[in-house]
Design a protein around this motif. Sequence first.
Motif, PDB file in Angstrom:
ATOM      1  N   THR A  85      28.013  -0.390  57.280  1.00 34.40           N
ATOM      2  CA  THR A  85      28.094  -1.806  57.653  1.00 34.40           C
ATOM      3  C   THR A  85      26.770  -2.540  57.459  1.00 34.40           C
ATOM      4  N   GLU A  86      25.719  -1.837  57.075  1.00 31.53           N
ATOM      5  CA  GLU A  86      24.405  -2.461  56.934  1.00 31.53           C
ATOM      6  C   GLU A  86      24.387  -3.447  55.763  1.00 31.53           C
ATOM      7  N   ALA A  87      23.557  -4.482  55.896  1.00 31.89           N
ATOM      8  CA  ALA A  87      23.426  -5.485  54.830  1.00 31.89           C
ATOM      9  C   ALA A  87      22.525  -4.995  53.711  1.00 31.89           C
ATOM     10  N   LYS A  88      21.567  -4.146  54.026  1.00 30.36           N
ATOM     11  CA  LYS A  88      20.600  -3.662  53.041  1.00 30.36           C
ATOM     12  C   LYS A  88      20.370  -2.168  53.247  1.00 30.36           C
ATOM     13  N   LEU A  89      19.973  -1.498  52.175  1.00 26.21           N
ATOM     14  CA  LEU A  89      19.694  -0.069  52.273  1.00 26.21           C
ATOM     15  C   LEU A  89      18.566   0.199  53.254  1.00 26.21           C
TER      16      LEU A  89
END
Length: 650
Positions: free
Chosen positions: A386-390
């Motif tokens: 669900t994260e926006a960025k790695l």
Amino acid sequence: MPVSWLGHISLRMEIYGEGPVTANLNDPGPLGLESYVIPDSSLTASSEYSADHGAKRGRLNLARVGNLRGAWSALTNNANQWIQVDLLDLYRVISVATQGREEYSQWVTSYKLACSTDGTIFHTVQGISTNPGADRIFTGNVDRNTIVTNTLPVPQICRYVRLMPVSWLGHISLRMEIYGEGPLTAAPQAAPQENDIRLVSTQTTTTRAGRVEVFHEGRWGSVCNYGFGMEDATVVCRQWGYPRGAITVRYFEERYGHSNGPWVLSSVKCTGTEAKLTDCPAGPWGYTRCSRNREAGVMCKANPKENDIRLMSAFPTLTRLGRLEVYHEGTWGNVCNQDDFDLQSASVACKQWGFRYGAYAIIQSLGRYGSGSGRFWLSTVRCVGTEAKLADCPADPWGQNQCSRDQTTGIICRGDRGGQVTSRGLYNMTEEEEEEAYAEKDEDFLQYLKEEEEAYAEKDEDFLQNLKEEEEAYAEKDEDFLQYLKEEEAYAEKDEDFLQNLKEEEAYAEKDEDFLQNLKEEEEAYAEKDEDFLQYLKEEEAYAEKDEDFLQNLKEEEAYAEKDEDFLQNLKEEEEAYAEKDEDFLQNLKEEEAYAEKDEDFLQNLKEEEEAYAEKDEDFLQNLKEEEEAYQEKKELELVAEILAQLEDN
């Protein structure tokens, strides 16, 4: 306001100063700690209990994830501790909100605030009504998670905000957010120097695209685009602060506007290695025959930002596969492919890169993409998906790992770039500009994405080496990857036969009964040479492709079969008229088509001509004759103008 004058009030003027100092004010709001608009690199502290308790954990509402703690915690408890935020520009700071540590009873009960515009000299916020002139002590938290917001007695102009704990419970630990207005962009602008350049645009907000101007003998002037190419544009972009070079050359664009200054350079012939545009061979200063629609413009490749990612591949036009790299502290580095890097982590990377459907596969063997030359920035990445960025995913501390070159990570993303493609993946424009370009179908923007990939293929020094490695992969018969590449090429080349076979395979896999039944009937018809069925299939394809010739022939065949005498007679007359160039008949035919298509303009003109001839309206007939002559004369003039334009360009 003129007070006195000679002859008549007349003047020319210039204004000198610094600024702007109050540009781009927004409504007061959070400045980006909770939302990650402010990157981790902007958070520093006097000390950290450990890397898992680092300053970057001091964001409002941040929760514990694995070993990463739910707050910043100082190494020791004393009055010399602080946490500092670099806002990256000047803001009017209005208030600060704090919380305690999410998983333990540790919080700051009171604190001071200090502000700086340069990161060196800090001024502590002071009280006004209470203890005027003394350092203001703000009331902090009383539990772990309740947000306590304090408004500054007077808004402060800051780039750096430092919070200094005064008292605490258990241990110095906190999470915070800063609220304010801006950016203010108040830094004074230095006066231009001889041979400086700038990119000027009247309608675009990005600073990396515009009309090229050079400062010469106290004035800004334009550059003529005669002979101005990618090598020249690359030097311009590098001098302007974009070391990755140019995406494309733009000859005069309306959105860049016209210059009112003189022409200063033309016939520029850079090799691409010069430090400044004026180091390149060019015509004499100020000598040119350029017109205002020949001003040179460029669009530069944007600089990557902290936590950006990219996929490095020997196939630059296939942007959804390659070696995964992340940008941190000014350099690109690899991601370690250990056992815990799974499809969830790969999907987060693909979505950040602009492929909203996530990852198709993790590539284990990366000989075809090279092992990269940078350090390994990330390892033990454990995304939940669900994260926006790695960089939002739990992982080992930056750069702390024992990974070897054969552990570089490669991924293949699903589908095409679509939806909201943001600067986090492409680092070309701001997110707002990219959304606007897609919403308005900005062809220039979409085209330069393609050009950037092509430019990468031309500039990448490792391209030929990677190509050789790819040939070796073919020799090793990596069947899954080769099949995937073949499918990609088929889509790119619109290979209908291959795509049809692929569709049939998918239908078998999904047990698509309708599709399989139709396929079976077609195969049986071909096997039995069922002429009626095959003719029916051919007719369906013609209708689908709007094959006008075929459909016309079909109509004629039906007419013959039905002995449609009227249709056949008309068909015969048309053929004879075309053969004999019977103008009257062909004119009548055109009129019939106009009636059939309800061509109002044609029918109105036809009606007026018929009435004029019937009434022998001399004036109308004369006007008609003059219009025809004028039309012919106009076409001749346009042809002459076109020939002259071609001669001038040559």
